[in-house]
Design a protein around this motif. Structure first.
Motif, mmCIF file in Angstrom:
data_model
loop_
_atom_site.group_PDB
_atom_site.id
_atom_site.type_symbol
_atom_site.label_atom_id
_atom_site.label_comp_id
_atom_site.label_asym_id
_atom_site.label_seq_id
_atom_site.Cartn_x
_atom_site.Cartn_y
_atom_site.Cartn_z
ATOM 1 N N ALA A 171 0.832 -1.208 0.000
ATOM 2 C CA ALA A 171 0.000 0.000 0.000
ATOM 3 C C ALA A 171 0.867 1.258 0.000
ATOM 4 C CB ALA A 171 -0.933 -0.013 1.204
ATOM 5 N N GLN A 172 1.966 1.221 0.754
ATOM 6 C CA GLN A 172 2.869 2.361 0.774
ATOM 7 C C GLN A 172 3.612 2.501 -0.549
ATOM 8 O OE1 GLN A 172 5.239 1.389 4.203
ATOM 9 N NE2 GLN A 172 3.880 2.486 5.620
ATOM 10 N N ALA A 173 3.868 1.382 -1.203
ATOM 11 C CA ALA A 173 4.609 1.409 -2.466
ATOM 12 C C ALA A 173 3.787 2.006 -3.597
ATOM 13 C CB ALA A 173 5.049 0.001 -2.839
ATOM 14 N N SER A 174 2.467 1.885 -3.542
ATOM 15 C CA SER A 174 1.615 2.274 -4.666
ATOM 16 C C SER A 174 1.692 3.758 -4.996
ATOM 17 C CB SER A 174 0.160 1.893 -4.366
ATOM 18 O OG SER A 174 -0.313 2.594 -3.220
ATOM 19 N N ALA A 175 2.082 4.585 -4.032
ATOM 20 C CA ALA A 175 2.104 6.030 -4.260
ATOM 21 C C ALA A 175 3.454 6.529 -4.770
ATOM 22 C CB ALA A 175 1.743 6.763 -2.973
ATOM 23 N N ARG A 176 4.422 5.661 -4.905
ATOM 24 C CA ARG A 176 5.763 6.101 -5.282
ATOM 25 C C ARG A 176 5.873 6.316 -6.783
ATOM 26 N NH1 ARG A 176 9.552 5.176 -0.933
ATOM 27 N NH2 ARG A 176 11.268 4.596 -2.315
ATOM 28 N N LYS A 177 6.443 7.428 -7.159
ATOM 29 C CA LYS A 177 6.569 7.798 -8.569
ATOM 30 C C LYS A 177 8.026 8.116 -8.892
ATOM 31 C CE LYS A 177 2.035 7.816 -8.779
ATOM 32 N NZ LYS A 177 1.276 6.739 -9.458
ATOM 33 N N GLY A 178 8.319 8.290 -10.150
ATOM 34 C CA GLY A 178 9.630 8.725 -10.593
ATOM 35 C C GLY A 178 10.734 7.790 -10.164
ATOM 36 N N ALA A 179 11.846 8.380 -9.670
ATOM 37 C CA ALA A 179 12.999 7.576 -9.265
ATOM 38 C C ALA A 179 12.652 6.647 -8.111
ATOM 39 C CB ALA A 179 14.157 8.500 -8.870
ATOM 40 N N ALA A 180 11.819 7.138 -7.171
ATOM 41 C CA ALA A 180 11.412 6.294 -6.045
ATOM 42 C C ALA A 180 10.609 5.093 -6.538
ATOM 43 C CB ALA A 180 10.586 7.098 -5.055
ATOM 44 N N GLY A 181 9.732 5.318 -7.519
ATOM 45 C CA GLY A 181 8.961 4.221 -8.080
ATOM 46 C C GLY A 181 9.851 3.208 -8.780
ATOM 47 N N TRP A 182 10.857 3.710 -9.503
ATOM 48 C CA TRP A 182 11.794 2.800 -10.179
ATOM 49 C C TRP A 182 12.526 1.938 -9.161
ATOM 50 C CZ3 TRP A 182 16.983 1.760 -10.048
ATOM 51 C CH2 TRP A 182 17.494 1.010 -11.112
ATOM 52 N N LEU A 183 12.979 2.547 -8.067
ATOM 53 C CA LEU A 183 13.660 1.788 -7.017
ATOM 54 C C LEU A 183 12.759 0.704 -6.444
ATOM 55 C CD1 LEU A 183 15.574 4.571 -5.048
ATOM 56 C CD2 LEU A 183 16.602 2.608 -6.196
ATOM 57 N N THR A 184 11.499 1.053 -6.204
ATOM 58 C CA THR A 184 10.575 0.087 -5.611
ATOM 59 C C THR A 184 10.282 -1.059 -6.579
ATOM 60 O OG1 THR A 184 9.564 1.835 -4.285
ATOM 61 C CG2 THR A 184 8.309 -0.192 -4.547
ATOM 62 N N ARG A 185 10.150 -0.744 -7.863
ATOM 63 C CA ARG A 185 9.902 -1.807 -8.843
ATOM 64 C C ARG A 185 11.050 -2.809 -8.886
ATOM 65 N NH1 ARG A 185 8.313 2.594 -12.050
ATOM 66 N NH2 ARG A 185 10.172 2.419 -13.378
ATOM 67 N N HIS A 186 12.252 -2.329 -8.636
ATOM 68 C CA HIS A 186 13.440 -3.183 -8.774
ATOM 69 C C HIS A 186 14.115 -3.467 -7.434
ATOM 70 C CE1 HIS A 186 13.278 -2.700 -13.153
ATOM 71 N NE2 HIS A 186 13.051 -1.418 -12.930
ATOM 72 N N GLN A 187 13.427 -3.210 -6.322
ATOM 73 C CA GLN A 187 14.100 -3.262 -5.031
ATOM 74 C C GLN A 187 14.590 -4.663 -4.653
ATOM 75 O OE1 GLN A 187 11.473 -1.731 -2.011
ATOM 76 N NE2 GLN A 187 10.009 -3.387 -2.191
ATOM 77 N N ALA A 188 13.944 -5.704 -5.130
ATOM 78 C CA ALA A 188 14.416 -7.054 -4.806
ATOM 79 C C ALA A 188 15.797 -7.303 -5.400
ATOM 80 C CB ALA A 188 13.421 -8.099 -5.309
ATOM 81 N N LEU A 230 3.381 -1.897 -8.961
ATOM 82 C CA LEU A 230 4.049 -0.853 -9.738
ATOM 83 C C LEU A 230 4.592 -1.407 -11.052
ATOM 84 C CD1 LEU A 230 6.034 1.221 -7.084
ATOM 85 C CD2 LEU A 230 3.943 1.858 -8.290
ATOM 86 N N ARG A 231 5.084 -2.623 -11.022
ATOM 87 C CA ARG A 231 5.589 -3.224 -12.260
ATOM 88 C C ARG A 231 4.458 -3.496 -13.236
ATOM 89 N NH1 ARG A 231 8.615 -6.067 -8.523
ATOM 90 N NH2 ARG A 231 7.352 -7.945 -8.788
ATOM 91 N N ARG A 232 3.319 -3.939 -12.703
ATOM 92 C CA ARG A 232 2.162 -4.191 -13.584
ATOM 93 C C ARG A 232 1.672 -2.884 -14.211
ATOM 94 N NH1 ARG A 232 0.850 -8.278 -9.718
ATOM 95 N NH2 ARG A 232 -0.304 -6.793 -8.432
ATOM 96 N N ALA A 233 1.593 -1.834 -13.385
ATOM 97 C CA ALA A 233 1.149 -0.539 -13.908
ATOM 98 C C ALA A 233 2.109 -0.031 -14.966
ATOM 99 C CB ALA A 233 1.026 0.451 -12.766
ATOM 100 N N ARG A 234 3.387 -0.246 -14.767
ATOM 101 C CA ARG A 234 4.408 0.189 -15.726
ATOM 102 C C ARG A 234 4.261 -0.569 -17.040
ATOM 103 N NH1 ARG A 234 7.848 4.508 -16.464
ATOM 104 N NH2 ARG A 234 9.709 3.839 -17.608
ATOM 105 N N THR A 235 3.994 -1.871 -16.922
ATOM 106 C CA THR A 235 3.840 -2.691 -18.120
ATOM 107 C C THR A 235 2.613 -2.264 -18.916
ATOM 108 O OG1 THR A 235 4.888 -4.576 -17.016
ATOM 109 C CG2 THR A 235 3.538 -5.052 -18.958
ATOM 110 N N ILE A 236 1.503 -1.981 -18.205
ATOM 111 C CA ILE A 236 0.286 -1.561 -18.872
ATOM 112 C C ILE A 236 0.491 -0.201 -19.577
ATOM 113 C CG2 ILE A 236 -2.098 -0.795 -18.501
ATOM 114 C CD1 ILE A 236 -2.233 -2.866 -16.219
ATOM 115 N N ALA A 237 1.188 0.713 -18.867
ATOM 116 C CA ALA A 237 1.415 2.047 -19.454
ATOM 117 C C ALA A 237 2.337 1.949 -20.674
ATOM 118 C CB ALA A 237 2.055 2.958 -18.399
ATOM 119 N N ALA A 238 3.302 1.030 -20.634
ATOM 120 C CA ALA A 238 4.227 0.884 -21.758
ATOM 121 C C ALA A 238 3.576 0.186 -22.942
ATOM 122 C CB ALA A 238 5.470 0.104 -21.320
#
Length: 348
Positions: free
Chosen positions: A146-163, A339-347
């Motif tokens: 839930a906290q991750a869903s609001a992250r955008k930009g560089a923070a969102g990129w970090l969260t998508r790839h944080q593993a 966030l990864r799913r949203a990114r894939t849909i937007a792309a």
């Protein structure tokens, strides 16, 4: 074993923490172990002295880079002892505890003892609480979807790839601890902060003088990167398996002292070697239940605690080191999944 961080709906029966505490006390497991800690302190000082002596003898040699690895191990072990001191495992009285804490944290490791105590006490009081536990508050890494869903930009990129970035980011953890210590001490609020700042200055000046008096500038830079990077990885790998990926509790569960500490914690299965490598933090359940219990007593307390939890239907999670790290990485990946799913849909 991987458990979602979202609160579980099932609430086990009343845990009976007082009953378990009485049994632990009756076994003498809360008694001090001064001999163990005296040997540990002397061993750490000998290890540190040995590294420094070797640096002086091997002056301007690239073989010194191997000593950076040894110094990272010694620094981590000093940190583990400082952790035990902060929990009053070594001494009960305030003055000796403070002196040992300042020695191990500020002087030998360049960390603020007072800052760490405040932060760590908050973690113990509210483990895995997304609003109160400083170890799971959103930062570079996020531990709740839930906290991750609001992250955008560089923070969102970090969260998508944080593993995939988790272990590389640990290379910066020691630097983060140093910076956080200094920032905390530059603000009012920490007792004896002038003393702590002075001792941090002693550490950093001594560290710089040691490096520049035994190496060239290039060698000193490489040594610093290796030492601080490996120290961060070592500390991060020691703390990460303990709570990451474990449940967030309901208010009813969090009100119970045994449920609050056991359900949010994960033990790492191993033997005496792992006990030493992880500074006893592999017994995270027992440590959280009885934080002032001396480190060598945790192994003895474990079967008592596990049997008690089983008899009271309280989940007791223990896993191998590889399974624990796997659970942490899966959780980090799951947090960034939306966030990864949203990114894939937007792309697309």
């Amino acid at each position: 074993m991987s458990i979602s961080t979202r609160s579980t709906n099932a609430t086990p029966p009343a845990s009976g923490y007082a009953e378990l505490a009485r049994e632990i006390r009756s076994l003498g497991l809360q008694r001090r172990r001064p001999g163990f800690y005296a040997v540990l302190l002397i061993a750490n000082l000998i290890g540190l002295g040995g590294v420094v002596t070797a640096m002086v003898l091997l002056r301007n040699s690239w073989w010194l880079m191997l000593l950076a690895v040894a110094l990272a191990i010694v620094s981590a072990q000093i940190g583990f002892l400082g952790h035990d001191v902060g929990h009053h495992q070594v001494a009960r009285k305030r003055v000796p505890t403070m002196l040992l804490g300042l020695l191990n944290a500020n002087v030998l490791n360049g960390l603020s003892y007072g800052w760490w105590i405040d932060k760590h006490n908050a973690h113990h009081a509210h483990p895995n609480d997304l609003e109160e536990d400083p170890d799971v508050l959103p930062g570079i890494l996020v531990f709740d979807a839930a906290q991750a869903s609001a992250r955008k930009g560089a923070a969102g990129w970090l969260t998508r790839h944080q593993a995939s970035l988790f272990f590389p980011l640990l290379l910066l953890e020691a630097l983060n601890l140093h910076v956080s210590s200094v920032r905390a001490l530059l603000k009012p609020g920490i007792r004896s902060r002038t003393t702590e700042l002075t001792l941090l200055g002693v550490h950093f000046c001594g560290y710089v003088v040691l490096l520049l008096s035994t190496m060239t500038w290039l060698q000193a830079g490489v040594f610093l990167v290796i030492h601080q990077g490996l120290l961060g990885v070592y500390l991060g790998c020691s703390f990460a398996p303990n709570h990451k990926g474990m449940p967030v509790l309901s208010a009813e569960q969090a009100a119970d002292p045994l449920l609050r500490q056991v359900i949010t914690s994960r033990n790492v299965r191993g033997g005496p070697v792992l006990d030493f490598v992880l500074g006893g933090l592999n017994y995270q359940i027992e440590h959280h239940l009885f934080p002032s219990m001396p480190r060598p007593n945790l192994r003895v307390a474990q079967p008592v605690v596990r049997r008690f939890c089983e008899s009271h239907q309280v989940p007791y999670v223990e896993a191998s080191a590889s399974a624990s790290y796997g659970a942490v990485l899966r959780h980090l990946r799951d947090v960034g999944a939306e966030l990864r799913r949203a990114r894939t849909i937007a792309a697309g």
